[in-house]
Motif scaffolding. Structure first.
Motif, short mmCIF file in Angstrom:
data_model
loop_
_atom_site.label_atom_id
_atom_site.label_comp_id
_atom_site.label_asym_id
_atom_site.label_seq_id
_atom_site.Cartn_x
_atom_site.Cartn_y
_atom_site.Cartn_z
N TYR A 227 0.84 -1.21 0.00
CA TYR A 227 0.00 0.00 0.00
C TYR A 227 0.87 1.26 0.00
O TYR A 227 0.62 2.20 -0.77
N ASP A 228 1.89 1.28 0.85
CA ASP A 228 2.78 2.44 0.92
C ASP A 228 3.46 2.68 -0.43
O ASP A 228 3.63 3.83 -0.86
N GLU A 229 3.85 1.60 -1.10
CA GLU A 229 4.47 1.73 -2.42
C GLU A 229 3.49 2.29 -3.44
O GLU A 229 3.85 3.12 -4.28
N GLU A 230 2.24 1.84 -3.37
CA GLU A 230 1.21 2.32 -4.29
C GLU A 230 0.90 3.79 -4.05
O GLU A 230 0.69 4.57 -5.00
N VAL A 231 0.90 4.20 -2.79
CA VAL A 231 0.65 5.60 -2.45
C VAL A 231 1.75 6.48 -3.05
O VAL A 231 1.47 7.57 -3.59
N GLU A 232 3.00 6.03 -2.97
CA GLU A 232 4.10 6.79 -3.58
C GLU A 232 3.88 6.96 -5.07
O GLU A 232 4.15 8.02 -5.64
N LEU A 233 3.37 5.91 -5.72
CA LEU A 233 3.09 5.99 -7.15
C LEU A 233 1.97 6.99 -7.43
O LEU A 233 2.07 7.80 -8.37
N VAL A 234 0.92 6.97 -6.63
CA VAL A 234 -0.19 7.90 -6.80
C VAL A 234 0.29 9.34 -6.61
O VAL A 234 -0.11 10.25 -7.35
N CYS B 180 -3.31 17.05 -1.53
CA CYS B 180 -2.41 15.90 -1.58
C CYS B 180 -3.20 14.61 -1.37
O CYS B 180 -4.41 14.64 -1.09
N TYR B 181 -2.52 13.49 -1.47
CA TYR B 181 -3.17 12.20 -1.29
C TYR B 181 -3.77 12.06 0.11
O TYR B 181 -4.88 11.54 0.27
N ASP B 182 -3.03 12.51 1.11
CA ASP B 182 -3.49 12.36 2.50
C ASP B 182 -4.84 13.03 2.74
O ASP B 182 -5.63 12.56 3.57
N ASP B 183 -5.09 14.12 2.04
CA ASP B 183 -6.38 14.80 2.19
C ASP B 183 -7.53 13.89 1.73
O ASP B 183 -8.58 13.81 2.38
N VAL B 184 -7.32 13.19 0.63
CA VAL B 184 -8.34 12.27 0.12
C VAL B 184 -8.51 11.10 1.08
O VAL B 184 -9.64 10.70 1.39
N PHE B 185 -7.40 10.60 1.59
CA PHE B 185 -7.45 9.48 2.54
C PHE B 185 -8.23 9.87 3.79
O PHE B 185 -9.08 9.09 4.27
N ARG B 186 -7.96 11.04 4.32
CA ARG B 186 -8.65 11.48 5.54
C ARG B 186 -10.15 11.63 5.32
O ARG B 186 -10.95 11.26 6.18
N LYS C 83 3.29 10.53 -7.17
CA LYS C 83 4.05 10.91 -8.36
C LYS C 83 3.11 11.24 -9.52
O LYS C 83 3.33 12.22 -10.25
N GLU C 84 2.09 10.41 -9.69
CA GLU C 84 1.13 10.66 -10.77
C GLU C 84 0.39 11.97 -10.55
O GLU C 84 0.10 12.70 -11.50
N LEU C 85 0.07 12.26 -9.29
CA LEU C 85 -0.62 13.50 -8.97
C LEU C 85 0.24 14.70 -9.33
O LEU C 85 -0.26 15.70 -9.88
N LYS C 86 1.53 14.61 -9.06
CA LYS C 86 2.45 15.70 -9.40
C LYS C 86 2.54 15.89 -10.91
O LYS C 86 2.80 17.00 -11.39
N ASN C 87 2.33 14.79 -11.65
CA ASN C 87 2.38 14.87 -13.11
C ASN C 87 1.04 15.22 -13.74
O ASN C 87 0.89 15.19 -14.96
N GLY C 88 0.05 15.53 -12.88
CA GLY C 88 -1.22 16.00 -13.39
C GLY C 88 -2.33 14.98 -13.45
O GLY C 88 -3.45 15.31 -13.88
N ASN C 89 -2.07 13.75 -13.04
CA ASN C 89 -3.11 12.73 -13.05
C ASN C 89 -3.92 12.82 -11.75
O ASN C 89 -3.49 12.34 -10.70
N LYS C 90 -5.08 13.41 -11.83
CA LYS C 90 -5.89 13.66 -10.64
C LYS C 90 -7.11 12.74 -10.56
O LYS C 90 -7.97 12.92 -9.69
N LYS C 91 -7.14 11.75 -11.42
CA LYS C 91 -8.30 10.86 -11.47
C LYS C 91 -8.06 9.62 -10.61
O LYS C 91 -7.70 8.55 -11.09
N PHE C 92 -8.26 9.78 -9.31
CA PHE C 92 -8.14 8.65 -8.41
C PHE C 92 -9.01 8.90 -7.18
O PHE C 92 -9.45 10.02 -6.92
N GLY C 93 -9.27 7.85 -6.45
CA GLY C 93 -10.06 7.96 -5.22
C GLY C 93 -9.60 6.93 -4.21
O GLY C 93 -8.80 6.04 -4.52
N VAL C 94 -10.11 7.04 -3.01
CA VAL C 94 -9.74 6.13 -1.92
C VAL C 94 -11.02 5.59 -1.28
O VAL C 94 -11.94 6.35 -0.99
N VAL C 95 -11.05 4.28 -1.11
CA VAL C 95 -12.15 3.63 -0.40
C VAL C 95 -11.60 3.03 0.89
O VAL C 95 -10.60 2.31 0.87
#
Length: 222
Positions: free
Chosen positions: A79-86, A201-207, A88-100
Motif C-alpha cells: 500500500y505504501d508503495e502504491e501511495v508513492e506511485l499515486v 495531496c493524497y493524504d487529504d483524500v485518505f482522511r 508521483k502521478e498526482l504531481k504529473n497532473g493525473n488527478k483521477k483517483f479515489g480512496v475507499v
C-alpha cells in the motif's frame, strides 16, 4: 591456450616422422582446447542457473514482503508503495483517483465469543467481497480489520454503483438470521475522490474517505 602448429624444417628423410609428431601435438592441443571450452560452457551454465535461482528467490521474497499472509492480497508495505506511485502521478497532473476505506464491524466480539479462527474467517469473507466488487483496482489490507482500495479506471468511474452494491450485499448478509455472526460480514465503507478544490495531496483524500467510513459505521451501529 593457443593451438600452435610447428612446421618442421625438412632437411633429411625424417620429415614424415617430424610431421607425425607435430600432428600428434596439434591433436593434443585441440583436445585440451575443446576440454577447456566445455568446462567454460558448463561453468557459464552453472552461473546462469545460479543467477536464475537467485532471481527467483528475490522475486519470492519481494512477493512475501508485500503480500498479506491471511488473505493473500497486498499488505501495508505494498500500500505504501502504491501511495508513492499515486503521489508521483498526482504531481504529473493525473488527478483521477479515489480512496475507499472499509472496516469490519464486530471483529472483537467475534474473537471474544467465537475465537480468533472465526475472526480470521470473517476478515477473509470481507476481503473476498471487496475484491469482487472493486475488481479493477488494487485492494490492500492495512490493518487487522481495515482495507483500502485505491480507485482506478472503471471502478473510479462507477464508484457510486459499486458502493451501492457493497452496502446492499452487506445488508443482505447482516440480516440473514441463519448465518453465524462471523459469516454476516458487517462492514462500513467510506470513500472520497480527489477534488482539487478541497484536496492538496493524497493524504487529504485518505482522511476524507476515513471520516466517511466512520460516519457510516456510526449510522450502522445506530
Amino acid at each position: 591456450d593457443k593451438i600452435v602448429l610447428a612446421i618442421p624444417e625438412i632437411k633429411t628423410g625424417d620429415e614424415l616422422e617430424s610431421l607425425a609428431v607435430t600432428l600428434t601435438q596439434m591433436s593434443a592441443n585441440i583436445k585440451k582446447y575443446m576440454s577447456d571450452l566445455i568446462k567454460s560452457a558448463v561453468k557459464m551454465n552453472n552461473l546462469e542457473h545460479d543467477l536464475d535461482e537467485t532471481n527467483k528467490k528475490a522475486e519470492q521474497l519481494a512477493e512475501v514482503a508485500t503480500k498479506d499472509s491471511l488473505t493473500g492480497i497486498r499488505n501495508k508495505t505494498a500500500y505504501d508503495e502504491e501511495v508513492e506511485l499515486v503521489i508521483k502521478e498526482l504531481k504529473n497532473g493525473n488527478k483521477k483517483f479515489g480512496v475507499v476505506m472499509i472496516d469490519l464491524n464486530y471483529l472483537k466480539k467475534i474473537n471474544d465469543t467465537c475465537g480468533h479462527e472465526k475472526g480470521n474467517a470473517a476478515i477473509i469473507r470481507l476481503c473476498k467481497l471487496v475484491c469482487v466488487i472493486f475488481a479493477h483496482s488494487p485492494v490492500f489490507r492495512i490493518g487487522g480489520d481495515e482495507f483500502v482500495v485505491i480507485l482506478r479506471n472503471y471502478d473510479y468511474d462507477n464508484v457510486e454503483e459499486h458502493v451501492a452494491e457493497f452496502n446492499s450485499d452487506i445488508e443482505r448478509l447482516s440480516d440473514n438470521v441463519s448465518l453465524p455472526i462471523w459469516e454476516k460480514t458487517s462492514a462500513a465503507l467510506g470513500y472520497a475522490l480527489f477534488d482539487e478544490k478541497v484536496d492538496s495531496c493524497y493524504d487529504d483524500v485518505f482522511r476524507r474517505a476515513d471520516m466517511a467510513m466512520y460516519e457510516r459505521k456510526k449510522e450502522m451501529k445506530a
